[in-house]
Design an enzyme around this catalytic site. Structure first.
Site, PDB file in Angstrom:
ATOM      1  N   TYR A  47     -31.006 -19.382 -21.785  1.00  0.00           N
ATOM      2  CA  TYR A  47     -29.651 -18.946 -22.105  1.00  0.00           C
ATOM      3  C   TYR A  47     -29.579 -17.537 -22.683  1.00  0.00           C
ATOM      4  CZ  TYR A  47     -28.764 -23.871 -21.408  1.00  0.00           C
ATOM      5  OH  TYR A  47     -28.690 -25.122 -20.862  1.00  0.00           O
TER       6      TYR A  47
ATOM      7  N   HIS B  72     -22.577 -16.924 -22.415  1.00  0.00           N
ATOM      8  CA  HIS B  72     -22.426 -18.098 -23.274  1.00  0.00           C
ATOM      9  C   HIS B  72     -23.054 -17.882 -24.653  1.00  0.00           C
ATOM     10  CE1 HIS B  72     -20.841 -22.078 -23.343  1.00  0.00           C
ATOM     11  NE2 HIS B  72     -21.991 -22.684 -23.548  1.00  0.00           N
TER      12      HIS B  72
ATOM     13  N   TYR C 127     -27.558 -27.431 -29.219  1.00  0.00           N
ATOM     14  CA  TYR C 127     -26.767 -26.938 -28.102  1.00  0.00           C
ATOM     15  C   TYR C 127     -25.346 -26.722 -28.591  1.00  0.00           C
ATOM     16  CZ  TYR C 127     -30.604 -27.384 -24.925  1.00  0.00           C
ATOM     17  OH  TYR C 127     -31.817 -27.206 -24.313  1.00  0.00           O
TER      18      TYR C 127
ATOM     19  N   ASN D 128     -22.328 -27.436 -27.795  1.00  0.00           N
ATOM     20  CA  ASN D 128     -21.361 -28.524 -27.944  1.00  0.00           C
ATOM     21  C   ASN D 128     -21.686 -29.451 -29.106  1.00  0.00           C
ATOM     22  OD1 ASN D 128     -20.113 -27.403 -25.760  1.00  0.00           O
ATOM     23  ND2 ASN D 128     -20.722 -28.986 -24.327  1.00  0.00           N
TER      24      ASN D 128
ATOM     25  N   ASN E 109     -15.634 -26.537 -26.522  1.00  0.00           N
ATOM     26  CA  ASN E 109     -16.215 -27.755 -27.082  1.00  0.00           C
ATOM     27  C   ASN E 109     -17.077 -27.506 -28.310  1.00  0.00           C
ATOM     28  OD1 ASN E 109     -14.981 -29.376 -25.203  1.00  0.00           O
ATOM     29  ND2 ASN E 109     -16.686 -29.288 -23.773  1.00  0.00           N
TER      30      ASN E 109
END
Length: 186
Positions: A73, A78, A123, A125, A171
């Protein structure tokens, strides 16, 4: 460099940021300083009194950058929240180290204001698993927590600071809000 959009959620609403480069994200404090200074003057001091003296304790700000851990990532839109915290920490000379609350964490003073920086290592979320307990540990009300995250709804090339608003259907911020209210920190 590619344009990057982000939202900074805090103080009962949403501050939306757009930055065009990592260097500009390093100047995050400059953009947030007027907002923080205004809130700092009205809500950030606790008076302690004793028979011989009294003093004020300045409550810190917690800046949280949301992202996902791991090389997969890195350098993605993101993870702009992580990038913002990294650049801010570097520009202010604040080191980030592992913290028991599932986060990379740093503490420092910026222009006389104590700041806490966090990059949850869950993570995105599930970021509330880190941020909720961290804010509770430092006894921070929600109006002392700012959360930066990517926002696909923001157009590129626009910078907007907005003290009230929503979480942009994100989220990670929803999980953060739920965990904070469950920890009863507000």
């Amino acid at each position: 460099m590619a344009m990057t959009a982000a939202s900074v959620f805090g103080s009962g609403g949403c501050l939306e940021l757009l930055t065009s480069s990592k260097a500009m994200r390093g100047k995050l404090w400059t953009r947030l300083a007027p907002f923080i200074s205004k809130r700092h003057a009205s809500t950030s001091q606790t008076s302690l009194s004793s028979s011989s003296s009294s003093c004020s304790v300045i409550n810190p700000w917690l800046f949280v950058g949301l992202g996902n851990p791991g090389e997969k990532y890195q350098c993605t839109r993101h993870n702009v929240g992580f990038d913002m915290i990294d650049m801010f920490a570097q520009s202010q000379g604040i080191s980030l180290t592992r913290h028991p609350f599932k986060a990379l964490f740093g503490e420092g003073m910026v222009e006389g204001v104590p700041v806490l920086l966090a990059k949850p290592q869950t993570y995105m979320n599930l970021s509330g698993e880190s941020v909720g307990p961290l804010a509770a540990y430092y006894k921070l009300p929600l109006n002392r927590v700012l959360v930066a995250f990517d926002d696909m709804d923001l157009p590129c090339g626009v910078l907007r600071l907005q003290p009230k608003g929503g979480y942009g259907r994100h989220n990670g911020s929803v999980d953060f809000i739920i965990m904070c209210f469950n920890e009863v920190i507000c």
